[in-house]
Design a protein around this motif. Structure first.
Motif, PDB file in Angstrom:
ATOM      1  N   MET A   1      54.532  45.481  43.104  1.00  0.00           N
ATOM      2  CA  MET A   1      53.139  45.387  42.735  1.00  0.00           C
ATOM      3  C   MET A   1      53.055  45.029  41.251  1.00  0.00           C
ATOM      4  SD  MET A   1      50.054  45.817  44.167  1.00  0.00           S
ATOM      5  CE  MET A   1      50.347  46.804  45.620  1.00  0.00           C
ATOM      6  N   TYR A   2      52.069  44.211  40.922  1.00  0.00           N
ATOM      7  CA  TYR A   2      51.804  43.808  39.542  1.00  0.00           C
ATOM      8  C   TYR A   2      50.351  44.155  39.214  1.00  0.00           C
ATOM      9  CZ  TYR A   2      56.059  41.047  39.928  1.00  0.00           C
ATOM     10  OH  TYR A   2      57.355  40.639  40.112  1.00  0.00           O
ATOM     11  N   TYR A   3      50.106  44.516  37.953  1.00  0.00           N
ATOM     12  CA  TYR A   3      48.786  44.980  37.534  1.00  0.00           C
ATOM     13  C   TYR A   3      48.245  44.138  36.379  1.00  0.00           C
ATOM     14  CZ  TYR A   3      50.405  48.959  40.227  1.00  0.00           C
ATOM     15  OH  TYR A   3      50.900  49.753  41.223  1.00  0.00           O
ATOM     16  N   HIS A   4      46.923  43.971  36.377  1.00  0.00           N
ATOM     17  CA  HIS A   4      46.234  43.204  35.340  1.00  0.00           C
ATOM     18  C   HIS A   4      44.895  43.878  35.086  1.00  0.00           C
ATOM     19  CE1 HIS A   4      44.883  39.562  33.196  1.00  0.00           C
ATOM     20  NE2 HIS A   4      43.713  39.820  33.748  1.00  0.00           N
ATOM     21  N   ALA A   5      44.548  44.129  33.813  1.00  0.00           N
ATOM     22  CA  ALA A   5      43.288  44.788  33.476  1.00  0.00           C
ATOM     23  C   ALA A   5      42.263  43.781  32.992  1.00  0.00           C
ATOM     24  CB  ALA A   5      43.521  45.837  32.395  1.00  0.00           C
ATOM     25  N   SER A   6      40.997  44.063  33.303  1.00  0.00           N
ATOM     26  CA  SER A   6      39.904  43.183  32.893  1.00  0.00           C
ATOM     27  C   SER A   6      38.605  43.964  32.816  1.00  0.00           C
ATOM     28  CB  SER A   6      39.752  42.039  33.901  1.00  0.00           C
ATOM     29  OG  SER A   6      38.662  41.220  33.575  1.00  0.00           O
ATOM     30  N   GLN A   7      37.683  43.475  31.995  1.00  0.00           N
ATOM     31  CA  GLN A   7      36.332  44.011  31.938  1.00  0.00           C
ATOM     32  C   GLN A   7      35.461  43.381  33.027  1.00  0.00           C
ATOM     33  OE1 GLN A   7      34.538  46.036  29.263  1.00  0.00           O
ATOM     34  NE2 GLN A   7      36.589  46.860  29.449  1.00  0.00           N
ATOM     35  N   THR A   8      35.968  42.330  33.639  1.00  0.00           N
ATOM     36  CA  THR A   8      35.190  41.549  34.604  1.00  0.00           C
ATOM     37  C   THR A   8      35.294  42.134  36.006  1.00  0.00           C
ATOM     38  OG1 THR A   8      35.593  39.576  33.285  1.00  0.00           O
ATOM     39  CG2 THR A   8      34.825  39.234  35.540  1.00  0.00           C
ATOM     40  N   LYS A   9      34.145  42.347  36.609  1.00  0.00           N
ATOM     41  CA  LYS A   9      34.068  42.883  37.970  1.00  0.00           C
ATOM     42  C   LYS A   9      34.163  41.753  38.994  1.00  0.00           C
ATOM     43  CE  LYS A   9      30.943  45.533  40.920  1.00  0.00           C
ATOM     44  NZ  LYS A   9      29.673  46.263  40.985  1.00  0.00           N
ATOM     45  N   PHE A  28      50.752  40.256  33.434  1.00  0.00           N
ATOM     46  CA  PHE A  28      50.852  41.381  34.363  1.00  0.00           C
ATOM     47  C   PHE A  28      51.841  42.403  33.834  1.00  0.00           C
ATOM     48  CE2 PHE A  28      49.887  37.718  37.096  1.00  0.00           C
ATOM     49  CZ  PHE A  28      48.845  38.198  37.863  1.00  0.00           C
ATOM     50  N   SER A  29      51.754  43.599  34.385  1.00  0.00           N
ATOM     51  CA  SER A  29      52.776  44.613  34.179  1.00  0.00           C
ATOM     52  C   SER A  29      53.153  45.186  35.539  1.00  0.00           C
ATOM     53  CB  SER A  29      52.291  45.739  33.272  1.00  0.00           C
ATOM     54  OG  SER A  29      53.309  46.735  33.156  1.00  0.00           O
ATOM     55  N   LYS A  30      54.385  45.587  35.655  1.00  0.00           N
ATOM     56  CA  LYS A  30      54.841  46.256  36.878  1.00  0.00           C
ATOM     57  C   LYS A  30      54.427  47.735  36.859  1.00  0.00           C
ATOM     58  CE  LYS A  30      58.768  43.184  37.365  1.00  0.00           C
ATOM     59  NZ  LYS A  30      60.227  43.066  37.272  1.00  0.00           N
ATOM     60  N   LYS A  31      53.904  48.192  35.712  1.00  0.00           N
ATOM     61  CA  LYS A  31      53.459  49.583  35.573  1.00  0.00           C
ATOM     62  C   LYS A  31      51.954  49.610  35.336  1.00  0.00           C
ATOM     63  CE  LYS A  31      57.687  51.544  33.601  1.00  0.00           C
ATOM     64  NZ  LYS A  31      58.211  52.237  32.389  1.00  0.00           N
ATOM     65  N   TYR A  94      43.304  45.185  38.411  1.00  0.00           N
ATOM     66  CA  TYR A  94      43.562  44.352  39.582  1.00  0.00           C
ATOM     67  C   TYR A  94      45.041  44.412  39.913  1.00  0.00           C
ATOM     68  CZ  TYR A  94      38.859  42.630  38.988  1.00  0.00           C
ATOM     69  OH  TYR A  94      37.496  42.556  38.889  1.00  0.00           O
ATOM     70  N   SER A  95      45.322  44.515  41.198  1.00  0.00           N
ATOM     71  CA  SER A  95      46.702  44.538  41.685  1.00  0.00           C
ATOM     72  C   SER A  95      46.970  43.308  42.516  1.00  0.00           C
ATOM     73  CB  SER A  95      46.937  45.774  42.563  1.00  0.00           C
ATOM     74  OG  SER A  95      46.606  46.948  41.871  1.00  0.00           O
ATOM     75  N   VAL A  96      48.190  42.813  42.406  1.00  0.00           N
ATOM     76  CA  VAL A  96      48.635  41.703  43.241  1.00  0.00           C
ATOM     77  C   VAL A  96      50.017  42.052  43.775  1.00  0.00           C
ATOM     78  CG1 VAL A  96      47.269  40.032  41.924  1.00  0.00           C
ATOM     79  CG2 VAL A  96      49.666  40.353  41.360  1.00  0.00           C
ATOM     80  N   GLU A  97      50.294  41.596  44.981  1.00  0.00           N
ATOM     81  CA  GLU A  97      51.590  41.891  45.599  1.00  0.00           C
ATOM     82  C   GLU A  97      52.719  41.106  44.951  1.00  0.00           C
ATOM     83  OE1 GLU A  97      52.601  44.017  48.015  1.00  0.00           O
ATOM     84  OE2 GLU A  97      50.587  44.862  48.206  1.00  0.00           O
ATOM     85  N   ASN A  98      52.483  39.811  44.813  1.00  0.00           N
ATOM     86  CA  ASN A  98      53.519  38.921  44.297  1.00  0.00           C
ATOM     87  C   ASN A  98      52.910  37.947  43.309  1.00  0.00           C
ATOM     88  OD1 ASN A  98      55.780  39.722  46.101  1.00  0.00           O
ATOM     89  ND2 ASN A  98      54.369  38.986  47.676  1.00  0.00           N
ATOM     90  N   ILE A  99      53.754  37.454  42.412  1.00  0.00           N
ATOM     91  CA  ILE A  99      53.303  36.417  41.495  1.00  0.00           C
ATOM     92  C   ILE A  99      54.311  35.276  41.510  1.00  0.00           C
ATOM     93  CG2 ILE A  99      52.136  38.072  39.987  1.00  0.00           C
ATOM     94  CD1 ILE A  99      54.467  37.590  37.958  1.00  0.00           C
TER      95      ILE A  99
END
Length: 188
Positions: A1-9, A28-31, A94-99
Motif C-alpha cells: 500500500m502507498y499513501y498520499h496526503a492532500s487537502q483536496t476532497k 507517496f510513502s509506504k508508511k 489517499y491509498s493506492v495498491e500499486n504504483i
C-alpha cells in the motif's frame, strides 16, 4: 500500500504535478504516518491567516528528517510550530495498491514517486492533523522534536539556516513573510 496526503476532497485518480524537483510526479510513502506532515503547509497557512496576498506557487515547509532507524522525526523550529501548523487542520489520506515507479530517486526512507496517473483505492478523512500526529507519536510511529527540548547546537543551526533561507528567498515573498514572522532575527 502507498499513501498520499492532500487537502483536496474526492480525488479518484492522483495526477502528477510539477514537484520541488521540477518534474511532474506524485509522491507517496509506504508508511501512512509519514504523509501526515503534508496535510498542512506552515507557509501557506500562515500567509492565508494573515491576509498575505500571493498568487504564486506556495513555498513548501517540511522540517522533518528521519532517525537512524528510518522513523520520521518532525522538528519544531519555532515555539508551538506543530500547533500553529496542524491543529484544527483537516485533510485526506489517499491509498493506492500499486504504483508505476517513476525511477526518480529520492533519499527519503519509504518514499516512492510515480509519473503516471494513479487510481485511488481508498480515502481516509483526517479531521485534525495535529491529533493524528500526536496519536502516531504515542504509537511510536514517529518522533516529535519539540522546540523547548532542542539543544543549543540545534537552535544555533536553526538560526544560521533560517538566515540563509531568508537571504536566498528574495524571489519568494510568501516564504519571506513567513520567515520574518516566525524568525524575526532574519531581518537583523
Amino acid at each position: 500500500m502507498y499513501y498520499h496526503a492532500s487537502q483536496t476532497k474526492g480525488i479518484e485518480v492522483l495526477e502528477p504535478r510539477i514537484s520541488n524537483h521540477g518534474v511532474p510526479l506524485i509522491y507517496f510513502s509506504k508508511k501512512r504516518e509519514n504523509v501526515l506532515v503534508y496535510l498542512s503547509n506552515a507557509v501557506e497557512k500562515y500567509c492565508k491567516e494573515t491576509g498575505f496576498e500571493y498568487s504564486g506557487k506556495w513555498t513548501k515547509w517540511g522540517p522533518y528528517g528521519f532517525t537512524k532507524d528510518g522513523i520520521q522525526r518532525i522538528e519544531e523550529y519555532y515555539p508551538s510550530a506543530l500547533v500553529d501548523t496542524y491543529k484544527g487542520v483537516s485533510g485526506y489520506i489517499y491509498s493506492v495498491e500499486n504504483i508505476s515507479d517513476s525511477g526518480f530517486e529520492l533519499k527519503i526512507p519509504d518514499a516512492a514517486t510515480s509519473d503516471e496517473p494513479t487510481p485511488v483505492t481508498s480515502c481516509e478523512f483526517v479531521p485534525d492533523a495535529y491529533e493524528a500526529i500526536l496519536e502516531a507519536e504515542r504509537k511510536g510511529l514517529l518522533v516529535l522534536s519539540r522546540y523547548e527540548n532542542l539543544s543549543e547546537v540545534k537552535l544555533a543551526w536553526i538560526e544560521k539556516t533560517m538566515r540563509e533561507q531568508y537571504e536566498e528567498s528574495a524571489d519568494s515573498p510568501d516564504y519571506r513573510h513567513f520567515l520574518e514572522a516566525k524568525f524575526p532575527f532574519v531581518k537583523d
